[in-house]
Design an enzyme around this catalytic site. Structure first.
Site, PDB file in Angstrom:
ATOM      1  N   ASP A 108       0.840  -1.195   0.000  1.00  0.00           N
ATOM      2  CA  ASP A 108       0.000   0.000   0.000  1.00  0.00           C
ATOM      3  C   ASP A 108       0.876   1.247   0.000  1.00  0.00           C
ATOM      4  O   ASP A 108       2.017   1.235   0.435  1.00  0.00           O
ATOM      5  CB  ASP A 108      -0.990   0.000   1.167  1.00  0.00           C
ATOM      6  CG  ASP A 108      -0.423  -0.626   2.432  1.00  0.00           C
ATOM      7  OD1 ASP A 108       0.799  -0.808   2.531  1.00  0.00           O
ATOM      8  OD2 ASP A 108      -1.213  -0.936   3.335  1.00  0.00           O
TER       9      ASP A 108
ATOM     10  N   GLU B 163      -5.885   3.480   3.347  1.00  0.00           N
ATOM     11  CA  GLU B 163      -6.517   4.120   4.503  1.00  0.00           C
ATOM     12  C   GLU B 163      -7.924   4.613   4.159  1.00  0.00           C
ATOM     13  O   GLU B 163      -8.713   4.896   5.039  1.00  0.00           O
ATOM     14  CB  GLU B 163      -5.664   5.297   4.985  1.00  0.00           C
ATOM     15  CG  GLU B 163      -4.235   4.922   5.420  1.00  0.00           C
ATOM     16  CD  GLU B 163      -4.196   4.076   6.683  1.00  0.00           C
ATOM     17  OE1 GLU B 163      -5.257   3.919   7.343  1.00  0.00           O
ATOM     18  OE2 GLU B 163      -3.108   3.575   7.019  1.00  0.00           O
TER      19      GLU B 163
END
Length: 382
Positions: free
Chosen positions: A74, A134
Site C-alpha cells: 500500500d 486508509e
C-alpha cells in the site's frame, strides 16, 4: 538472513526514507507513484504500468510454467503531524504513520532480488503498488478495474509492519485474522417542546440514550459467545438548548466482526433495535451504514507454506479487530496477509500504528524481502 539480502540493507533504508519524506493521501500519491515507476524501470522490470492513476503495476515475466502470483504494497499516508526525526515528512500535516513506506521498500527490494537472478520465476510475478488503503479502499477499486483478470492472478500476498509483534518475527494465522468493518450513523427524530412541558414533545435525547444501551445488548444476547464483534459509538450530537426537549439526535459509531454472518446479523439487529426502541419513546429512528472492508481471511495452504518458509521466526498471531482493504483481493482469489514484527522496546520501537511517534528498525525490511523470497521458493515458484 541470506547474505545477498543483507547486502540490500542500505538500499532498502534509503528507499524507505525517500518515500517517508513524500507522504501523500489516498488517490493523490503522484510523487510516490512517479518514484516507484522510476525505481521499477531502473531495475529492468519487464513491464511497468498504472492503475487508478496513482496505482503502479510491475510485471516480472516468468517461465510460463505456473500461474501468475501477485505481491501487494500500500502507498498512502495519514493526516498526522510527525514528531521530529532526520528523515521527516516534507509535506506538513502528512506522515507515513502506518508503515506503508516500509511496505513499498520491501516490494521494491523483492523486485531487485528477482531481477538480479539469472533464473526467472516459474510464473509471472505481479507487483501491485496500491493507493488509498486508509480510504476509500484502493484494493476494491483495483479489483473492480479488472487487474485480477487482466494479469490472470492466481493468488495475492501482502504484509504489514506491526509493532505488536517482536522484531524479526513473522506472525500469521489461517482464516479470519483481521475484521470486517463498517461505520454506522443513527438518526433519532422526535418533537421539541419547552423543557417545562416535556409531555408535549417527544424527547430524541432520551430515546437516543435508550437506543445506545439497547444496541449494546446485541453482542451479549444476539451473537454467540463463541463469536466476536464490536459495536462502539464515539460521537453524539443533538439538542438546541438546555430548556428545550431535543428534537433531533445523531449518533455515530463503528462495527466490526470476524465473519460475514456475524456482521450481517449485527446490521439487521441494529436496524430493528433503533426503529423499535425509538418508537417506544414516540420518536422515529433510522440507520445509515457505510460498509467498508471485508474480513482478512487467510488461505490455509498459503499459511502453511509461510510457516514452513519462516521456520523458527514464525509465530501464530491472535486475530485483531483492525481492518485492511487487502481483504478485497482475498474476495477474488486465495490470499495471504501476515504481520512483519517491528516491536523492539530496547530501541524504543513500541509506538502503535497511526501514532506520530511510530517508527521501526529498518533492518526489518530485509526480513520482509526474505519472507517473500522464501515463500515463493516454498510454493515451488522460484
Amino acid at each position: 538472513m541470506r547474505e545477498d539480502i543483507l547486502k540490500m540493507e542500505d538500499a532498502l533504508r534509503q528507499i524507505r526514507r525517500d518515500l517517508h519524506r513524500i507522504p501523500e493521501l489516498g488517490l493523490s500519491e503522484h510523487k510516490t507513484a512517479a518514484y516507484i515507476e522510476h525505481m521499477l524501470k531502473e531495475l529492468g522490470v519487464d513491464e511497468v504500468t498504472r492503475c487508478l492513476e496513482t496505482g503502479v503495476i510491475g510485471i516480472i515475466k516468468g517461465q510460463g510454467l505456473e500461474k501468475p502470483i501477485a505481491f501487494r504494497a500500500d502507498m498512502d499516508a495519514l493526516t498526522v503531524e510527525e514528531s521530529p526525526r532526520p528523515y521527516a515528512s516534507c509535506h506538513k500535516g502528512l506522515m507515513h504513520a502506518c508503515g506503508h513506506d516500509g511496505h513499498m521498500a520491501i516490494l521494491l527490494g523483492f523486485a531487485k532480488y528477482l531481477m538480479s537472478k539469472k533464473v526467472r520465476p516459474k510464473g509471472d510475478v505481479i507487483l501491485i503498488f496500491q493507493p488509498a488503503e486508509e480510504g476509500p479502499g484502493g484494493a476494491k477499486l483495483m479489483v473492480e478495474a479488472g487487474i485480477i483478470e487482466k494479469y490472470n492472478i492466481s493468488k495475492v500476498i501482502g504484509c504489514h509492519i506491526f509493532p505488536d509483534v517482536p522484531q524479526g518475527k513473522i506472525a500469521c494465522k489461517a482464516g479470519g485474522m483481521m475484521a470486517r468493518n463498517g461505520e454506522v450513523t443513527v438518526h433519532i427524530l422526535g418533537k421539541s417542546s419547552h423543557g417545562a412541558q416535556p409531555h408535549l414533545g417527544a424527547d430524541a435525547l432520551l430515546a437516543a440514550g435508550a437506543v445506545i444501551c439497547g444496541i449494546h445488548t446485541i453482542l451479549s444476547r444476539n451473537i454467540s459467545p463463541l463469536d466476536s464483534g464490536i459495536l462502539s459509538f464515539g460521537t453524539i450530537q443533538g439538542g438546541e438548548a438546555c430548556n428545550i426537549v431535543a428534537k433531533e439526535v445523531r449518533i455515530e459509531g463503528t462495527m466490526r466482526a470476524f465473519s460475514d454472518e456475524v456482521y450481517e446479523k449485527m446490521v439487521s439487529r441494529v436496524e430493528e433495535a433503533v426503529s423499535f426502541i425509538a418508537k417506544g419513546y414516540g420518536c422515529e429512528g433510522t440507520v445509515e451504514f457505510r460498509h467498508m472492508y471485508r474480513v482478512v481471511n487467510n488461505d490455509a495452504a498459503l499459511v502453511s507454506a509461510l510457516e514452513a518458509a519462516c521456520g523458527d521466526n514464525y509465530i501464530i498471531t491472535q486475530p485483531y479487530m483492525l481492518a485492511e482493504d487487502f481483504s478485497f483481493f482475498q474476495q477474488a482469489v486465495p490470499g495471504l496477509f501476515f504481520f512483519l514484527g517491528a516491536g523492539n522496546p530496547e530501541k524504543g520501537f513500541v509506538h502503535p500504528l497511526h501514532s506520530a511517534e511510530f517508527d521501526f528498525d529498518e533492518k526489518i525490511l530485509c526480513h520482509g524481502v526474505e519472507a517473500y523470497i522464501s515463500l515463493l521458493e516454498k510454493l515451488g515458484l522460484f
